[in-house]
Design an enzyme around this catalytic site. Structure first.
Site, short mmCIF file in Angstrom:
data_model
loop_
_atom_site.label_atom_id
_atom_site.label_comp_id
_atom_site.label_asym_id
_atom_site.label_seq_id
_atom_site.Cartn_x
_atom_site.Cartn_y
_atom_site.Cartn_z
N LYS A 53 -13.03 17.50 -7.02
CA LYS A 53 -14.23 16.75 -6.33
C LYS A 53 -14.89 17.99 -6.09
O LYS A 53 -16.25 17.69 -5.94
CB LYS A 53 -13.65 16.35 -4.84
CG LYS A 53 -12.79 15.01 -5.28
CD LYS A 53 -11.51 14.37 -4.25
CE LYS A 53 -10.82 13.22 -4.76
NZ LYS A 53 -10.18 13.07 -3.96
N GLN A 97 -8.38 12.39 1.78
CA GLN A 97 -7.62 12.35 0.46
C GLN A 97 -6.12 11.94 1.32
O GLN A 97 -5.21 11.97 2.34
CB GLN A 97 -7.14 13.38 0.11
CG GLN A 97 -6.02 13.75 -1.02
CD GLN A 97 -7.46 13.03 -1.81
OE1 GLN A 97 -8.49 13.75 -2.84
NE2 GLN A 97 -6.52 12.64 -3.26
N ASP A 120 -15.42 6.92 -0.43
CA ASP A 120 -14.24 5.77 -1.39
C ASP A 120 -14.74 5.16 -1.56
O ASP A 120 -14.21 4.55 -2.12
CB ASP A 120 -13.12 6.19 -0.49
CG ASP A 120 -12.57 7.60 -1.44
OD1 ASP A 120 -12.54 7.90 -2.88
OD2 ASP A 120 -11.21 8.18 -0.81
#
Length: 285
Positions: A53, A97, A120
């Protein structure tokens, strides 16, 4: 028939080049799109994903910050960190995460992130908007899958789609996105009887079950588009998907490899969402 490989690396590079141009346009208006990733603990897979990322963010010119906390961080402390970034106009995307340590409630964490910064695409408000076909941040892996199918010119409308797997992260939302594209969608899972009777009818088959080499060539319809979401590590250390690739490529019209298929697109769609969030912030100002 030998299937055409849908190259996720190549497609993601193409999209990242386009995103880099968008970032330059945003910067010209005095704003740097920025993403913060929050990691609790030291899960090796999570650390690896975050590196990807960060690399994608740097490639397209998005600011990237990692907030790394020990696994002893309390749920309240994590929620306070998220709230501080909800209120920080310098950051346009917030990603926590997963997975989190057992003592932290993932649902509470996901719901704490502002829907305006939920890059997300997991917040219930954004999921609801996706379900009703509204513009929103789409979950990254499902959005990447739709992009991959469209990239090879496959018409989704009217096709029979079978999704094997019903996770909240991939299975359920990818089925919904393909339904939004006017496909007829069937969900299969561990309780499905005679699974292959469904998969053999699929014009587009999405395997997201997390079991190595679970879908065999004999489970696939001649000429189907096969999207393999699985990332499984074999005893010899090699990665493989949920689909037996060598068998699938002899039957399918298009197939995604593992690695190098869905994974790169997932990361690219996160960057896409971050850039869109920055553009929306400019529009609200």
């Amino acid at each position: 028939m030998v299937a055409t490989i849908i190259d996720g690396k190549q497609l993601s590079q193409q999209k990242r080049s386009e995103l880099a141009k968008e970032v330059e346009q945003i910067k010209a208006k005095g704003l740097l799109p920025k993403l913060v990733v929050i990691l609790v603990g030291d899960n090796p897979a999570s650390v690896s994903y975050i590196r990807g990322k960060q690399k994608a963010s740097e490639e397209i010119g998005v600011g990237f910050k990692l907030e790394h906390f020990p696994s002893t961080l309390t749920e309240k402390e994590l929620l306070d960190v998220i709230e501080s970034y909800n209120n920080n106009d310098e950051y346009h995307g917030i990603l926590v995460q997963l997975p989190l340590p057992d003592h932290i409630n993932e649902t509470a964490v996901v719901e704490k992130i502002s829907p305006l910064k939920d890059v997300d695409g997991f917040h219930p408000i954004n999921i609801g908007r996706m379900m009703t076909g509204q513009e929103t941040f789409l979950p990254c892996t499902p959005a990447g899958i739709v992009e991959m199918i469209k990239s090879v010119g496959v018409e989704i409308a009217g096709k029979n789609v079978v999704v094997v797997g019903r996770s909240n992260i991939v299975g359920k939302p990818v089925g919904q996105l393909l339904l939004n594209e006017h496909a007829t969608v069937t969900y299969c899972h561990s309780k499905t009887n005679n699974l292959s009777s469904y998969t053999k009818e699929a014009d587009i088959l999405v395997a997201a079950v997390g079991r190595a080499n679970f879908i065999k060539g004999s489970d696939i319809k001649q000429g189907a588009v096969v999207i393999d979401v699985g990332v499984n590590r074999l005893d010899n250390g090699k990665l493989c998907g949920d689909v037996v690739f060598d068998e699938a490529k002899e039957i399918a019209s298009y197939v995604t490899p593992v690695p190098g298929g869905v994974g790169p697109m997932t990361i690219t769609m996160l960057a896409h969402n971050t850039v869109q969030s920055a553009k929306q912030f400019l529009n609200r100002k």
